[in-house]
Design a protein around this motif. Structure first.
Motif, PDB file in Angstrom:
ATOM      1  N   ASN A   1     -12.530  20.286   6.397  1.00  0.00           N
ATOM      2  CA  ASN A   1     -11.256  19.776   5.882  1.00  0.00           C
ATOM      3  C   ASN A   1     -10.073  20.616   6.374  1.00  0.00           C
ATOM      4  O   ASN A   1      -9.055  20.761   5.698  1.00  0.00           O
ATOM      5  CB  ASN A   1     -11.278  19.754   4.347  1.00  0.00           C
ATOM      6  CG  ASN A   1     -10.362  18.699   3.769  1.00  0.00           C
ATOM      7  OD1 ASN A   1     -10.067  17.706   4.414  1.00  0.00           O
ATOM      8  ND2 ASN A   1      -9.921  18.903   2.546  1.00  0.00           N
ATOM      9  N   TYR A   2     -10.214  21.153   7.595  1.00  0.00           N
ATOM     10  CA  TYR A   2      -9.201  22.063   8.132  1.00  0.00           C
ATOM     11  C   TYR A   2      -7.838  21.401   8.283  1.00  0.00           C
ATOM     12  O   TYR A   2      -6.808  22.001   7.947  1.00  0.00           O
ATOM     13  CB  TYR A   2      -9.643  22.605   9.494  1.00  0.00           C
ATOM     14  CG  TYR A   2      -8.518  23.308  10.225  1.00  0.00           C
ATOM     15  CD1 TYR A   2      -8.163  24.616   9.893  1.00  0.00           C
ATOM     16  CD2 TYR A   2      -7.786  22.644  11.213  1.00  0.00           C
ATOM     17  CE1 TYR A   2      -7.107  25.246  10.542  1.00  0.00           C
ATOM     18  CE2 TYR A   2      -6.734  23.286  11.864  1.00  0.00           C
ATOM     19  CZ  TYR A   2      -6.403  24.582  11.520  1.00  0.00           C
ATOM     20  OH  TYR A   2      -5.356  25.196  12.155  1.00  0.00           O
ATOM     21  N   ARG A   3      -7.797  20.182   8.803  1.00  0.00           N
ATOM     22  CA  ARG A   3      -6.501  19.574   9.136  1.00  0.00           C
ATOM     23  C   ARG A   3      -5.627  19.403   7.896  1.00  0.00           C
ATOM     24  O   ARG A   3      -4.426  19.684   7.934  1.00  0.00           O
ATOM     25  CB  ARG A   3      -6.723  18.236   9.845  1.00  0.00           C
ATOM     26  CG  ARG A   3      -7.390  18.407  11.215  1.00  0.00           C
ATOM     27  CD  ARG A   3      -7.024  17.301  12.156  1.00  0.00           C
ATOM     28  NE  ARG A   3      -7.704  17.443  13.427  1.00  0.00           N
ATOM     29  CZ  ARG A   3      -7.291  18.216  14.433  1.00  0.00           C
ATOM     30  NH1 ARG A   3      -6.197  18.940  14.287  1.00  0.00           N
ATOM     31  NH2 ARG A   3      -7.969  18.283  15.567  1.00  0.00           N
ATOM     32  N   MET A   4      -6.205  18.954   6.789  1.00  0.00           N
ATOM     33  CA  MET A   4      -5.403  18.785   5.571  1.00  0.00           C
ATOM     34  C   MET A   4      -4.929  20.144   5.050  1.00  0.00           C
ATOM     35  O   MET A   4      -3.765  20.299   4.655  1.00  0.00           O
ATOM     36  CB  MET A   4      -6.198  18.056   4.494  1.00  0.00           C
ATOM     37  CG  MET A   4      -5.382  17.738   3.253  1.00  0.00           C
ATOM     38  SD  MET A   4      -6.314  16.809   2.011  1.00  0.00           S
ATOM     39  CE  MET A   4      -6.552  15.259   2.878  1.00  0.00           C
ATOM     40  N   ARG A   5      -5.812  21.138   5.081  1.00  0.00           N
ATOM     41  CA  ARG A   5      -5.427  22.476   4.616  1.00  0.00           C
ATOM     42  C   ARG A   5      -4.332  23.059   5.506  1.00  0.00           C
ATOM     43  O   ARG A   5      -3.397  23.709   5.023  1.00  0.00           O
ATOM     44  CB  ARG A   5      -6.649  23.401   4.608  1.00  0.00           C
ATOM     45  CG  ARG A   5      -7.674  23.063   3.537  1.00  0.00           C
ATOM     46  CD  ARG A   5      -8.774  24.101   3.447  1.00  0.00           C
ATOM     47  NE  ARG A   5      -9.689  24.050   4.575  1.00  0.00           N
ATOM     48  CZ  ARG A   5      -9.747  24.951   5.539  1.00  0.00           C
ATOM     49  NH1 ARG A   5      -8.913  25.987   5.531  1.00  0.00           N
ATOM     50  NH2 ARG A   5     -10.618  24.840   6.531  1.00  0.00           N
ATOM     51  N   HIS A   6      -4.439  22.812   6.808  1.00  0.00           N
ATOM     52  CA  HIS A   6      -3.452  23.326   7.757  1.00  0.00           C
ATOM     53  C   HIS A   6      -2.088  22.674   7.535  1.00  0.00           C
ATOM     54  O   HIS A   6      -1.047  23.353   7.572  1.00  0.00           O
ATOM     55  CB  HIS A   6      -3.943  23.062   9.178  1.00  0.00           C
ATOM     56  CG  HIS A   6      -3.037  23.582  10.244  1.00  0.00           C
ATOM     57  ND1 HIS A   6      -2.655  24.907  10.314  1.00  0.00           N
ATOM     58  CD2 HIS A   6      -2.417  22.960  11.291  1.00  0.00           C
ATOM     59  CE1 HIS A   6      -1.856  25.083  11.347  1.00  0.00           C
ATOM     60  NE2 HIS A   6      -1.687  23.913  11.956  1.00  0.00           N
ATOM     61  N   GLU A   7      -2.086  21.367   7.302  1.00  0.00           N
ATOM     62  CA  GLU A   7      -0.832  20.666   7.048  1.00  0.00           C
ATOM     63  C   GLU A   7      -0.162  21.203   5.785  1.00  0.00           C
ATOM     64  O   GLU A   7       1.066  21.404   5.753  1.00  0.00           O
ATOM     65  CB  GLU A   7      -1.093  19.167   6.908  1.00  0.00           C
ATOM     66  CG  GLU A   7      -1.495  18.493   8.210  1.00  0.00           C
ATOM     67  CD  GLU A   7      -1.974  17.076   8.004  1.00  0.00           C
ATOM     68  OE1 GLU A   7      -1.634  16.490   6.954  1.00  0.00           O
ATOM     69  OE2 GLU A   7      -2.686  16.555   8.879  1.00  0.00           O
ATOM     70  N   GLU A   8      -0.950  21.449   4.738  1.00  0.00           N
ATOM     71  CA  GLU A   8      -0.396  21.983   3.496  1.00  0.00           C
ATOM     72  C   GLU A   8       0.197  23.365   3.721  1.00  0.00           C
ATOM     73  O   GLU A   8       1.256  23.699   3.176  1.00  0.00           O
ATOM     74  CB  GLU A   8      -1.486  22.028   2.416  1.00  0.00           C
ATOM     75  CG  GLU A   8      -1.935  20.651   1.945  1.00  0.00           C
ATOM     76  CD  GLU A   8      -3.147  20.721   1.034  1.00  0.00           C
ATOM     77  OE1 GLU A   8      -3.754  21.820   0.935  1.00  0.00           O
ATOM     78  OE2 GLU A   8      -3.502  19.687   0.433  1.00  0.00           O
ATOM     79  N   GLN A   9      -0.473  24.185   4.547  1.00  0.00           N
ATOM     80  CA  GLN A   9       0.030  25.522   4.836  1.00  0.00           C
ATOM     81  C   GLN A   9       1.352  25.464   5.607  1.00  0.00           C
ATOM     82  O   GLN A   9       2.277  26.248   5.348  1.00  0.00           O
ATOM     83  CB  GLN A   9      -1.014  26.309   5.644  1.00  0.00           C
ATOM     84  CG  GLN A   9      -0.583  27.722   6.019  1.00  0.00           C
ATOM     85  CD  GLN A   9      -0.296  28.580   4.804  1.00  0.00           C
ATOM     86  OE1 GLN A   9      -1.048  28.529   3.822  1.00  0.00           O
ATOM     87  NE2 GLN A   9       0.778  29.358   4.844  1.00  0.00           N
ATOM     88  N   ILE A  10       1.444  24.549   6.560  1.00  0.00           N
ATOM     89  CA  ILE A  10       2.691  24.396   7.332  1.00  0.00           C
ATOM     90  C   ILE A  10       3.849  24.053   6.413  1.00  0.00           C
ATOM     91  O   ILE A  10       4.944  24.623   6.521  1.00  0.00           O
ATOM     92  CB  ILE A  10       2.520  23.313   8.416  1.00  0.00           C
ATOM     93  CG1 ILE A  10       1.611  23.818   9.547  1.00  0.00           C
ATOM     94  CG2 ILE A  10       3.882  22.887   8.985  1.00  0.00           C
ATOM     95  CD1 ILE A  10       1.278  22.758  10.579  1.00  0.00           C
TER      96      ILE A  10
END
Length: 228
Positions: free
Chosen positions: A159-168
């Motif tokens: 689930n990296y992409r969703m976590r990455h978007e939230e971090q951005i």
């Protein structure tokens, strides 16, 4: 897609783009490519390049789209020969990289399919800032395009992409707060067009700041600056 516009100021050039393209400001990315200083003999001039529409460099989708896609079809089993070949291609690619992993369908939506990679080596498959995952996605889309030009593949793991978007978005809000408090602009780390669009959209209604893209090539930086 991209187009260039000129104006006496950056805002005038942006307004021209809005009128001609019929888009809202948060629907395109702006890069300043030329800025002439005003002098006694000539007027100042600003030239911008506007990026809009589908972006082939990144096939990620929003959280809302992911939710809709999973609701439509989350059957992990391949439904046709193309899906089977793509999964086999990914499994082979991971093996040739020297790691273990299993690819499965995570969602389907029209001609776009999401694929999740389960692996004990997921941190390496994802790579620093998702660079390995992006490379795997690019290679897979080249292969899938040879099977069917209309197929678009989104690759994810843990689930990296969703976590990455939230971090951005969290980072964008934190930096925007600092800019509003100090009155000094700040540059974010280089990002691809999809990531930059996340920042522009997230801060579109953030009082007291505005954003613009700077740099050349695919990975540009977003500058957050006090709104004049």
């Amino acid at each position: 897609m991209q187009k260039e516009y000129e104006g006496r100021t950056e805002q005038e050039a942006i307004d021209k783009a809005i009128r001609e393209l019929g888009l809202d400001r948060d629907q395109f990315d702006v890069e300043i490519i030329e800025k002439e200083k005003k002098s006694f003999f000539r007027k100042g001039n600003v030239k911008i390049r506007v990026y809009y529409g589908e972006d082939d460099s990144s096939e990620e989708v929003s959280d809302e789209e992911k939710t809709a896609e999973v609701a439509e079809d989350r059957n992990p089993e391949p439904q046709n020969d193309n899906e089977r070949k793509i999964l086999e291609f990914l499994d082979t690619l991971i093996m040739k990289m020297g790691y273990t992993g299993k690819a499965s369908i995570s969602f389907r939506r029209e001609s776009k399919i999401g694929i999740n990679i389960e692996s004990d080596d997921s941190s390496i498959i994802i790579g620093r800032k998702g660079k390995n995952l992006d490379a795997i996605q690019l290679i897979t889309n080249v292969y899938a395009g040879n099977l069917d030009p209309d197929i678009k593949v989104v690759i994810d793991s843990e689930n990296y992409r969703m976590r990455h978007e939230e971090q951005i978005i969290r980072t964008a809000y934190r930096v925007a707060s600092d800019v509003r408090r100090t009155g000094r602009s700040k540059l974010l780390d280089p990002m691809n067009p999809f990531e930059r669009r996340l920042v522009h959209t997230a801060l579109n209604d953030f009082d007291g700041v505005e954003t613009k893209s700077e740099g050349e090539g695919l990975y540009k930086q977003v500058r957050i600056l006090p709104k004049k």
